[in-house]
Motif scaffolding. Structure first.
Motif, short mmCIF file in Angstrom:
data_model
loop_
_atom_site.label_atom_id
_atom_site.label_comp_id
_atom_site.label_asym_id
_atom_site.label_seq_id
_atom_site.Cartn_x
_atom_site.Cartn_y
_atom_site.Cartn_z
N SER A 23 0.78 -1.30 -0.08
CA SER A 23 0.00 -0.04 0.01
C SER A 23 0.69 1.30 0.05
O SER A 23 0.47 2.14 -0.84
CB SER A 23 -0.99 0.05 1.37
OG SER A 23 -1.90 -1.02 1.32
N THR A 24 2.14 1.11 0.62
CA THR A 24 3.14 2.43 0.77
C THR A 24 3.62 2.33 -0.61
O THR A 24 3.82 3.60 -0.93
CB THR A 24 3.79 2.13 1.67
OG1 THR A 24 3.35 1.98 3.15
CG2 THR A 24 4.99 3.21 1.78
N TYR A 25 4.02 1.37 -1.32
CA TYR A 25 4.53 1.62 -2.40
C TYR A 25 3.60 1.88 -3.60
O TYR A 25 3.87 2.88 -4.39
CB TYR A 25 5.19 0.12 -3.00
CG TYR A 25 6.15 0.31 -3.97
CD1 TYR A 25 7.52 0.09 -3.80
CD2 TYR A 25 5.64 0.32 -5.36
CE1 TYR A 25 8.51 -0.07 -4.85
CE2 TYR A 25 6.71 0.30 -6.39
CZ TYR A 25 8.00 0.21 -6.26
OH TYR A 25 9.00 0.12 -7.29
N ILE A 26 2.40 1.48 -3.44
CA ILE A 26 1.28 2.20 -4.39
C ILE A 26 0.94 3.57 -4.30
O ILE A 26 0.83 4.39 -5.34
CB ILE A 26 -0.01 1.20 -4.40
CG1 ILE A 26 0.19 -0.17 -4.78
CG2 ILE A 26 -1.00 1.79 -4.99
CD1 ILE A 26 -0.79 -1.29 -4.51
N ARG A 27 0.98 3.90 -2.94
CA ARG A 27 0.74 5.16 -2.81
C ARG A 27 1.75 6.21 -3.34
O ARG A 27 1.53 7.24 -3.95
CB ARG A 27 0.47 5.34 -1.12
CG ARG A 27 0.00 6.86 -0.82
CD ARG A 27 -0.17 6.81 0.66
NE ARG A 27 1.17 7.05 1.23
CZ ARG A 27 1.61 6.05 2.00
NH1 ARG A 27 0.58 5.13 2.33
NH2 ARG A 27 2.65 6.07 2.73
N GLY A 147 11.85 1.83 -0.18
CA GLY A 147 12.11 0.64 0.64
C GLY A 147 11.48 -0.11 1.62
O GLY A 147 11.73 -1.14 1.99
N THR A 148 10.37 0.60 2.15
CA THR A 148 9.47 -0.05 3.22
C THR A 148 8.69 -1.00 2.55
O THR A 148 8.45 -2.12 3.23
CB THR A 148 8.71 1.05 3.68
OG1 THR A 148 7.92 1.60 2.45
CG2 THR A 148 9.35 2.09 4.67
N PHE A 149 8.45 -1.27 1.27
CA PHE A 149 7.79 -2.51 0.80
C PHE A 149 8.79 -3.57 0.79
O PHE A 149 8.29 -4.71 1.17
CB PHE A 149 7.54 -2.00 -0.83
CG PHE A 149 6.98 -3.36 -1.47
CD1 PHE A 149 5.75 -3.83 -1.26
CD2 PHE A 149 7.79 -3.85 -2.53
CE1 PHE A 149 5.32 -5.01 -2.21
CE2 PHE A 149 7.58 -5.00 -3.09
CZ PHE A 149 6.08 -5.46 -2.78
#
Length: 199
Positions: A23-27, A147-149
Motif C-alpha cells: 500500500s505504501t509503494y502504491i501510494r 524501501g519499506t515495501f
C-alpha cells in the motif's frame, strides 16, 4: 477462525504486513515519488500467479500458497498504479527489454513443461531475469524506490517460513526465491544510508 493453528496465524499476519508494505509503494507510485520498472513488476505479477496455480493444481498446501498468490496480486496493483501518474514512469531501456524477453521465454517454457517442479523452477528463473533491471535501478537510483515495501516483504516472508508444512519445491521454492530477492533489493535501497551511519 479463532481455532486456527499458530502457523496459519503467521500466514495471516505476514499477508497483512505485505499488504501494508505494498500500500505504501502504491501510494508513493501514485504520487510520482516511486518509479517502478514495469518490465520487472509485470513479470513479478505473472510468475507468482502462475506458480500459485501450479502449486494448487499439484496439491500444495493452501496456506503456503497464499503468500505466493499475494506476491503476484500486489505487483499487479503496482503496475496499474504506474499508469496513473506520468511521473511514475521509469524509462525502459534495451537491457530491460532483453530481460523481459528472457522472462517471458521462461514463462512460455512453463506452459510447455508437464513436470510441475520443473515448471516452478522455470517461473522462478523468469522472475530472476525480470528482477535484474529493478535491482540495477535500485542500486544506482535508490530514491526511485520505496524501501519499506521490500522491508515488509522480507519480514513477512521470514514470518511465514514456519508455516511451510513440508520443505519441497512445490511448497518452499518460491518462498525462498522471494526472500532472497526482497533481501537484495532491501540492501540496494538502503546501503547508502547504512554507509552514512557508519554501518
Amino acid at each position: 477462525m479463532l481455532g486456527l493453528p499458530f502457523v496459519h496465524w503467521l500466514v495471516i499476519l505476514s499477508s497483512l504486513i505485505s499488504i501494508a508494505g505494498a500500500s505504501t509503494y502504491i501510494r508513493e507510485t501514485l504520487q510520482g515519488k516511486t518509479q517502478p520498472n514495469r518490465v520487472t513488476w509485470s513479470i513479478w505479477t505473472l510468475g507468482p500467479l502462475l506458480s500459485a496455480t501450479i502449486a494448487v493444481a499439484t496439491g500444495a498446501d493452501m496456506w503456503a500458497t497464499v503468500r505466493v498468490f499475494l506476491a503476484g496480486l500486489l505487483p499487479l496493483l503496482v503496475v496499474l498504479a504506474s499508469f496513473a501518474n506520468p511521473r511514475s514512469y521509469w524509462q525502459l531501456r534495451k537491457f530491460d527489454a532483453i530481460c523481459g524477453g528472457f522472462s517471458l521465454l521462461a514463462l512460455v517454457l512453463w506452459l510447455m513443461i508437464e513436470a510441475p517442479r520443473t515448471a516452478i523452477l522455470c517461473a522462478i528463473a523468469g522472475e530472476w531475469c525480470a528482477f535484474l533491471p529493478t535491482l540495477i535501478k535500485a542500486w544506482r537510483y535508490p530514491e526511485t524506490e520505496t524501501g519499506t515495501f521490500y522491508l515488509a516483504t522480507f519480514m513477512s516472508l521470514v514470518m511465514v517460513l514456519p508455516a511451510i508444512p513440508q520443505w519441497s519445491i512445490e511448497n518452499a521454492a518460491f518462498q525462498l526465491h522471494l526472500l532472497i530477492v526482497s533481501g537484495l533489493l532491501l540492501f540496494a535501497v538502503y546501503r547508502k544510508r547504512f554507509r552514512w551511519h557508519g554501518l
